[in-house]
Design an enzyme around this catalytic site. Structure first.
Site, PDB file in Angstrom:
ATOM      1  N   LYS A 105       0.849  -1.191   0.000  1.00 46.40           N
ATOM      2  CA  LYS A 105       0.000   0.000   0.000  1.00 46.40           C
ATOM      3  C   LYS A 105       0.886   1.244   0.000  1.00 46.40           C
ATOM      4  CE  LYS A 105      -0.862   1.655   3.861  1.00 46.40           C
ATOM      5  NZ  LYS A 105      -0.335   3.035   3.954  1.00 46.40           N
ATOM      6  N   ASP A 137      -5.733   0.829   8.348  1.00 47.66           N
ATOM      7  CA  ASP A 137      -5.345   0.611   6.960  1.00 47.66           C
ATOM      8  C   ASP A 137      -5.951  -0.655   6.360  1.00 47.66           C
ATOM      9  OD1 ASP A 137      -3.835   2.879   6.605  1.00 47.66           O
ATOM     10  OD2 ASP A 137      -1.918   1.919   7.057  1.00 47.66           O
TER      11      ASP A 137
END
Length: 296
Positions: free
Chosen positions: A20, A147
């Site tokens: 990410k 996240d």
């Protein structure tokens, strides 16, 4: 949407946990629940961890890979927590043999643990034949970490709230990039604790044309990573990484991702990214360096 790199075959499920990258990360005020309000454009690279899932009479986790030793001391990491949370949600037994091949550095700002947890939710949803929707998986993911929800689809997205509000972002895929970690783990807590100035949230338009790298970079130059300054205090080597990336031919934007210490640079094309990765790996043997592409 299912992750295009996941696969299911004869009693075994494979899932890819993509790195990410926060192309920008703005931090707002602390909320009533103790979390800071966030705003970020998140993308994912074709670089990441790999997980396999097989039927078992108990929940087992084997960790290998270049960075597997960094998780060896964790008796209850996010993958196991994700498995138990999914099982509790549907009322089934948490039983599977899981192998995590850890290719991403630990505590590095590219969501390795969060991506692993999200991949576990996807993989076990398939292995156990649950048929849960992406929305249902994201609701479970929200309980595991800020996240994790955006990592469920592993697709370009705007991330807001504490991370639970995820909106697809179009036109970002295909850009070439290089990821660099200098071998320093930067815990998220101290970075947030050291935050002195911030951009705040709610000021960035989401209807921005980003159909090519030039348009994307033009937009990003009006943004920042608010956590970069406090992370530099904790790990000054981040400044060296950014300096090296800025000098690479073809680099068009360089920045730290998440709370660090991994940094990224966007490049004009794949060839420039590959050449930069080769040069950086040769000049800094102790750094983790990977060239890649933003996936959809």
């Amino acid at each position: 949407m299912p992750n295009p790199i996941d696969a299911v075959a004869s009693g075994r499920t494979d899932a890819f946990a993509a790195a990410k990258i926060n192309l920008f990360l703005h931090v707002g005020d602390k909320r009533a629940d103790g979390f800071h309000a966030l705003e970020s454009l998140v993308v994912f690279a074709d670089v990441g961890d790999a997980l396999t899932f097989a039927a078992s009479d108990a929940l087992k986790l084997k960790i290998d890979g270049p960075f597997g030793s960094g998780l060896a001391a964790e008796g209850d990491n996010l993958v196991l927590r994700a498995a138990r949370a999914l099982a509790a949600h549907v009322g089934c037994k948490a039983a599977a043999a899981i192998t995590l091949t850890k290719n991403l550095p630990v505590a590095s700002g590219i969501g390795g643990g969060s991506a692993d947890a999200a991949a576990a939710l996807r993989g076990l949803n398939e292995l156990w034949g649950l048929g849960l929707s992406g929305d249902a998986l994201r609701a479970i993911a929200e309980t595991l970490g800020s996240d994790v929800p955006v990592c469920v689809d592993s697709a370009s997205a705007w991330m807001e709230g504490r991370g639970e509000r995820v909106t697809p972002a179009d036109g970002v895929a295909g850009a070439a990039l290089v990821l660099v970690n200098p071998g320093v783990a930067v815990p998220t807590g101290p970075v947030f604790a050291g935050l002195k100035t911030r951009r705040g949230v709610g000021t960035v338009p989401h209807d921005v044309p980003m159909g090519d790298a030039e348009a994307l970079v033009a937009f990003l130059k009006g943004t920042s990573n608010d956590l970069q300054a406090p992370a530099l205090v904790i790990a000054p080597v981040i400044g060296e990484v950014l300096g090296e990336l800025s000098r690479m031919p073809g680099a068009i934007l360089w920045r730290m991702s998440g709370s660090g210490a991994t940094c990224f640079a966007l490049f004009e094309d794949d060839g420039a990214a590959q050449m930069a990765a080769i040069a950086l790996a040769r000049s800094h043997a102790g750094w983790w360096v990977k060239a890649g592409t933003i996936i959809s």
